[in-house]
Design an enzyme around this catalytic site. Structure first.
Site, short mmCIF file in Angstrom:
data_model
loop_
_atom_site.label_atom_id
_atom_site.label_comp_id
_atom_site.label_asym_id
_atom_site.label_seq_id
_atom_site.Cartn_x
_atom_site.Cartn_y
_atom_site.Cartn_z
N SER A 107 39.88 43.30 34.74
CA SER A 107 40.04 42.07 35.48
C SER A 107 41.47 41.56 35.32
O SER A 107 41.97 41.44 34.21
CB SER A 107 39.05 41.01 34.96
OG SER A 107 39.23 39.80 35.62
N GLY A 108 42.13 41.28 36.45
CA GLY A 108 43.51 40.82 36.41
C GLY A 108 44.52 41.92 36.58
O GLY A 108 45.73 41.67 36.59
N THR A 112 41.75 43.85 43.46
CA THR A 112 41.45 43.18 44.73
C THR A 112 42.69 43.14 45.63
O THR A 112 42.60 43.38 46.84
CB THR A 112 40.95 41.74 44.46
OG1 THR A 112 39.79 41.81 43.63
CG2 THR A 112 40.59 41.05 45.76
N ASN A 157 41.92 36.21 34.74
CA ASN A 157 42.32 36.31 36.14
C ASN A 157 41.80 35.09 36.89
O ASN A 157 40.63 34.73 36.75
CB ASN A 157 41.72 37.61 36.73
CG ASN A 157 42.15 37.85 38.16
OD1 ASN A 157 42.96 37.10 38.71
ND2 ASN A 157 41.62 38.89 38.76
N SER A 160 39.09 36.60 39.86
CA SER A 160 38.43 37.81 39.36
C SER A 160 37.19 38.13 40.19
O SER A 160 36.33 37.27 40.40
CB SER A 160 38.03 37.61 37.90
OG SER A 160 37.30 38.71 37.43
N SER A 161 37.10 39.37 40.67
CA SER A 161 35.90 39.81 41.39
C SER A 161 34.76 39.95 40.39
O SER A 161 34.88 40.71 39.43
CB SER A 161 36.15 41.15 42.08
OG SER A 161 37.14 41.04 43.06
N GLY A 390 36.42 47.70 35.90
CA GLY A 390 36.87 48.71 34.95
C GLY A 390 36.07 48.66 33.66
O GLY A 390 35.23 47.78 33.45
N GLU A 392 34.91 47.77 30.12
CA GLU A 392 35.06 46.50 29.44
C GLU A 392 34.60 46.59 27.99
O GLU A 392 33.53 47.15 27.71
CB GLU A 392 34.26 45.39 30.14
CG GLU A 392 34.87 44.93 31.46
CD GLU A 392 34.19 43.68 32.01
OE1 GLU A 392 33.21 43.23 31.41
OE2 GLU A 392 34.66 43.17 33.04
#
Length: 1008
Positions: A107-108, A112, A157, A160-161, A390, A392
């Site tokens: 994330s970040g 996206t 982020n 973040s998605s 990704g 985690e």
């Protein structure tokens, strides 16, 4: 790419495959750091792209850059996201196969943004038409909508998605984008009811409160302040300076209109969003029996209104649970803790299913509908974009991290297998012997999770389904029993003395391909299914919670099994396509430009499997190029190939490398390519080429002057000859078309053929831009005389096509309306005042605000009601006015008072009817009934259609006669006055007065 090797000491190599120390993680990071410090954020590993988030705007995404990478060989320009996108597109168009681009990272890291850049690249560089532009706009604007409902601010982020997304972009045989389809995976529903400190709920909640107009918020029962809502303040950062919720709201609202959401859809969607906020504000307290009751009924009333769910049913669902015992259902009251849990579960279920509905709605908008000239039988190909979470590793890893990491295990397995497959296919194609490459096969970990009857997910399902109370500890014990001897599974009980200290009693640890991850077993599964909202009047909720689910007695699948099945389907989709990969890396936690955190990046390189991929890619040959490209670049290094080689490129390359002195173990010659095993061999060749370029530039000045002068003279002569040839060609063309114009009226012959073809082409090109847009547009471009017959035929085809398109677009409801309007026209047109004003007013199935009394439905014995309207009935003797309902069914008409049927009229008994400018008369065998009705055109039309007696209606003027019964007759007189009224005149006649200015909606009277 080869040209950049000269500056490799300063900016690193563009392809990690060219690293001498390809097994060294330190060398990998050093190369990445060099490039990042020079704002070179992209690097290849073969055809895989590594992207480092710069956290600043770079001037590398302009339209000029897009055009630069368009149609260019993959390795010809520096690494870029556009190169990945263009390569996938070109290969798809040339080989007619499907592709996918897998984008992954923390994330970040910029996943996206990367998917947006790829979509923008296709939007700019692909061929387009006006119709296709609509598809592109919808593809691009689907992103803001999905981000509003599926993205949130996290610690890592601001956008973040919180779901995985796979989007197919569909192309036709010409390479034009014609549609799309989206699949979503594992939206983070828990965020709806709980956020960690420093995080927010999904963007849409804040956008609605910040950007929604005052009337909308009033209708939803909301206040603009997010601090008023419990679901929005847990992270203590409802307001974020880097996020402009008001501006984002405008973008989402615009996107809704372009993606083809109706106003009803938007109204229902925002009603659901608001109801989730109201749910979070519901508070419970204990009654005298210790049972949960709702403290304040304000919030639940708003939820009942917005979701269209009965208030008492909703209260019951939140404070009771239903227990099935054999054939009986028993309601058991909840305590306060369970009631709060039920509230949150309902909120998560509503939001999760609404998000699925949203994705399906967008898919309907993106479906291939490019005009009536398109054909579904044409060949279509797709490029898929997979933007997925990704690997985690958090401080506390819950069930969601388990699913995410399982997904990454499967994708890593797919990546290695497809990379090895591509390598092996290229070797076989080039006739080079394939040498097996050792690598870590993570199938053993995938099997640990997904294997039938033995895997972790199967054990979880068993615990959910077994009788008795399943707990988190019983699940952990079952894992130790079934998979305790697995080399990649550890619990505190099974661990050695040293490892045991780092594992809690409720934890289990998996040894993933990227490292060890400890998962907390608490809260792994839920045994409660909420099926409360099936009868909602909100259209979206009704679609999300189907009644068929209530009838299905099978136990629903656990979330883990659902995710496993959807992941298996995704893998099948990806296996059928050619892959491209983008690995996104976050350089630091603080989002600072230029800061390179070695520890954080080393962590990501490991979890993204980049070193493993590099090792597989470098196990054979580090560099490979087509013979023609290699020879063109390095031919100056050999006298035999410089300045021109006139034989086959393969022989030229062979002569070249022998002259340079390549050793046999350093290279292989394939059928179309040269393969170089070691990067140092390529570096030495490139350094020699740079030295040779300097030598070629050191030429004596006089000789250079003569050389340039001679070349310039030859060039001037060539330009003059070219210009003369061009003028000659122009003269011939002008003469030909002048001759064609002179002979244009003669039959088609060599003298006028090209002129006629030009006229035809110009007319058809102009006609293309002036084709009528709808069936009411009668305009048509005037044709030249030689094309009159063709133009007439084209006009007929166009009109037929427009009519066909219009007819296909007419809904069943619209068709019924048109049929009714046709009947109304036959009855009233030119005969009754106010008819023209009534044309645009749609006919309704009922004019009641509430439903018909259930007792009336029983009295008519279940006949289906076709139409209901309030009327005023006038007694035959005395003409006293009484409020009634006129109810029309398929076979009869009923005059109803409250719950009583006062009169039934069978359509078969109708003898005839007549009317005046203000009313009509319909006669039955037992006398006439006099009614006053507000919607005269609608009522008479529906009556005539149901009775099938349109031809009996006669419109008369002045007065009409009606039968009272027993042979007696009465008269109804129609006059004009100041105000509308109906009364009994002194002469005993029923008098109807209408105002001077009549409208189609005035009060009229008619009798049976």
């Amino acid at each position: 790419m080869e040209g950049a090797l000269i500056a490799r000491d300063r900016v690193g190599v563009q392809d990690f495959v060219l690293l001498d120390s390809h097994t060294s993680e330190t060398a990998f990071l050093n190369n990445l750091r060099k490039r990042y410090q020079e704002n070179l954020i992209y690097t290849y590993i073969g055809t895989l792209l590594v992207s480092v988030n710069p956290y600043k705007e770079l001037d590398i995404y302009t339209v000029t850059q897009m055009q630069l990478y368009r149609g260019v060989n993959f390795f010809e320009l520096p690494p870029h996201l556009y190169a990945i996108a263009d390569n996938a597109y070109r290969v798809m168009c040339s080989e007619y196969n499907n592709h996918f681009i897998l984008i992954s990272g923390e994330s970040g890291a910029g996943k996206t943004e990367a998917s947006k850049k790829i979509l923008q690249y296709y939007a700019v560089t692909c061929p387009t038409t006006e119709q296709l532009q609509i598809v592109r706009d919808r593809l691009l604007l689907s992103n803001p909508v999905l981000e509003a409902f599926g993205n949130a601010k996290t610690l890592r982020n601001d956008n973040s998605s919180r779901f995985g997304k796979y989007m197919d972009i569909q192309f036709d045989f010409k390479g034009e984008p014609v549609g799309g389809h989206i699949l979503s995976y594992l939206i983070e529903k828990s965020r709806v009811v709980h956020q960690n400190h420093g995080e927010r709920n999904f963007h849409i909640f804040y956008q609605l409160l910040e950007g929604g107009d005052k009337d909308l918020l009033c209708w939803l029962g909301l206040e603009r302040n997010p601090q008023k809502y419990a679901y929005l303040i847990q992270g203590r950062c409802a307001k974020v300076f880097s996020i402009n919720d008001k501006n984002d709201w405008k973008i989402v609202r615009k996107a809704f209109s372009i993606i083809d959401f109706s106003e009803k859809d938007i109204e229902h969607l925002f009603g659901i969003v608001a109801s989730v906020l109201h749910l979070g504000n519901i508070q419970f307290e204990e009654d005298s029996n210790g049972h949960a009751i709702i403290r304040d009924g304000t919030q639940i009333k708003w939820i009942s209104k917005l979701l269209g769910v009965h208030l008492s049913i909703l209260q019951e669902a939140l404070t009771h649970r239903k227990i099935e015992a054999r054939s009986e259902e028993v309601l058991s009251p909840l305590n306060v803790d369970l009631a709060f849990y039920a509230r949150d579960a309902v909120a998560k279920a509503i939001y999760g299913r609404t998000f699925t509905w949203l994705v399906n709605k967008i898919n309907g908008s993106l479906a291939n509908k490019v005009g009536f000239f398109s054909s579904d039988s044409t060949r279509k190909t797709v490029i898929g974009l997979l933007d997925i979470y990704g690997f985690e590793v958090l401080d506390t890893n819950s069930f969601e991290q388990f699913c995410i990491n399982y997904c990454n295990e499967k994708l890593q397995q797919l990546l290695i297998e497809m990379t090895l497959k591509a390598e092996q296919e290229e070797y076989e194609l080039e006739g080079i012997e394939w040498e097996p490459i050792p690598y870590f096969n993570n199938k053993i970990i995938c099997d640990l999770v997904e294997q039938k009857h033995k895997g972790i997910i199967s054990i979880l399902d068993e615990e959910c389904l077994r009788p008795g109370e399943a707990t988190d500890l019983s699940f952990l014990e079952k894992l130790e029993e079934k998979v305790g001897d697995h080399a990649h599974f550890v619990t505190r009980k099974l661990a050695d003395q040293k490892t045991r200290k780092s594992i809690d009693w409720v934890d289990f640890r998996l040894l993933h391909y990227a490292g060890e991850v400890t998962y907390c077993a608490v809260g792994s599964f839920s045994l409660t299914l909420f099926q409360v909202l099936c009868n909602s009047k909100n259209g979206i909720i009704r679609d999300c919670f189907l009644l068929s689910e209530l009838d299905n007695r099978r136990r629903p699948e656990t979330v883990a099994t659902q995710f496993k099945n959807s992941l298996m389907s995704l893998i099948e989709i990806l296996m059928s396509k050619e892959p491209s990969y983008v690995r996104c890396i976050k350089p630091n936690e603080n989002k600072e430009p230029g800061k390179f955190d070695d520890y954080l990046i080393r962590h990501q390189v490991k979890y993204l499997g980049l070193m493993e991929h590099l090792r597989v890619r470098r196990a054979g040959f580090a560099y490979r190029r087509k013979y023609e490209l290699f020879l063109q670049r390095y031919k100056s290094l050999c006298p035999a190939t410089w300045p021109h080689w006139h034989g086959p490129a393969a022989e030229g390359v062979e002569r070249l490398i022998k002259h340079i002195g390549y050793k046999p173990e350093e290279y292989k010659l394939g059928r179309t390519k040269i393969f170089i095993r070691f990067p140092k061999t390529l570096f030495a060749t490139e350094d020699a080429f740079e030295f040779r370029k300097h030598l070629l530039g050191m030429v004596p000045v006089p000789f250079m002057y003569r050389l340039i002068s001679g070349a310039w003279a030859c060039w001037r002569g060539a330009l003059a000859r070219k210009e003369a040839k061009k003028r000659t060609w122009a003269v011939q063309i002008i003469r030909k078309f002048i001759n064609g114009f002179i002979n244009r009226k003669k039959p088609l012959c060599p003298e006028n053929m090209e002129f006629v073809q030009l006229v035809q082409y110009n007319y058809l090109m102009k006609l293309r831009d002036h084709v009528p847009k709808n069936v009411l547009d009668k305009s048509w471009l005037q044709p030249p005389s030689i094309l009159e017959e063709t133009s007439e035929l084209l006009q007929k085809i166009c009109i037929r096509s427009l009519v066909r398109k219009y007819c296909r677009g007419v809904t069943a409801e619209r068709k019924v309306q048109l049929q009714q309007k046709v009947v109304a026209s036959a009855i009233f047109r030119g005969k009754k005042e106010g008819y023209l004003q009534s044309i645009n007013q749609p006919f309704m199935d009922t004019r009641l605000k509430n439903d018909v009394n259930p007792k009336v439905l029983q009295l008519i014995h279940g006949e289906k009601i076709k139409y209901v309207t309030p009327v005023i009935k006038y007694d035959r003797n005395g003409f006293k006015a009484r409020d009634r309902l006129l109810v029309l069914t398929q076979s009869s008409a009923y005059v109803v008072e409250m719950a009583k049927i006062k009169q039934k009229i069978d359509y078969a008994t109708l003898k005839g009817n007549g009317g005046s400018q203000c009313g009509t008369s319909l006669s039955a065998s037992d006398g006439d009934v006099i009614l006053q009705c507000e919607h005269i055109f609608e009522t008479v039309t529906k009556f005539c259609m149901l009775a099938n007696k349109q031809n009996l209606v006669k419109v008369v003027q002045g007065s009409l006669q009606f039968r009272i019964g027993s042979g007696k007759e009465g008269t109804m007189v129609f006059t004009v006055g100041q105000e509308p009224q109906v009364f009994k005149a002194k002469n005993g006649q029923l008098t109807v007065v209408r105002p001077h200015l009549n409208t189609g909606n005035m009060t009229c009277a008619f009798s049976f």
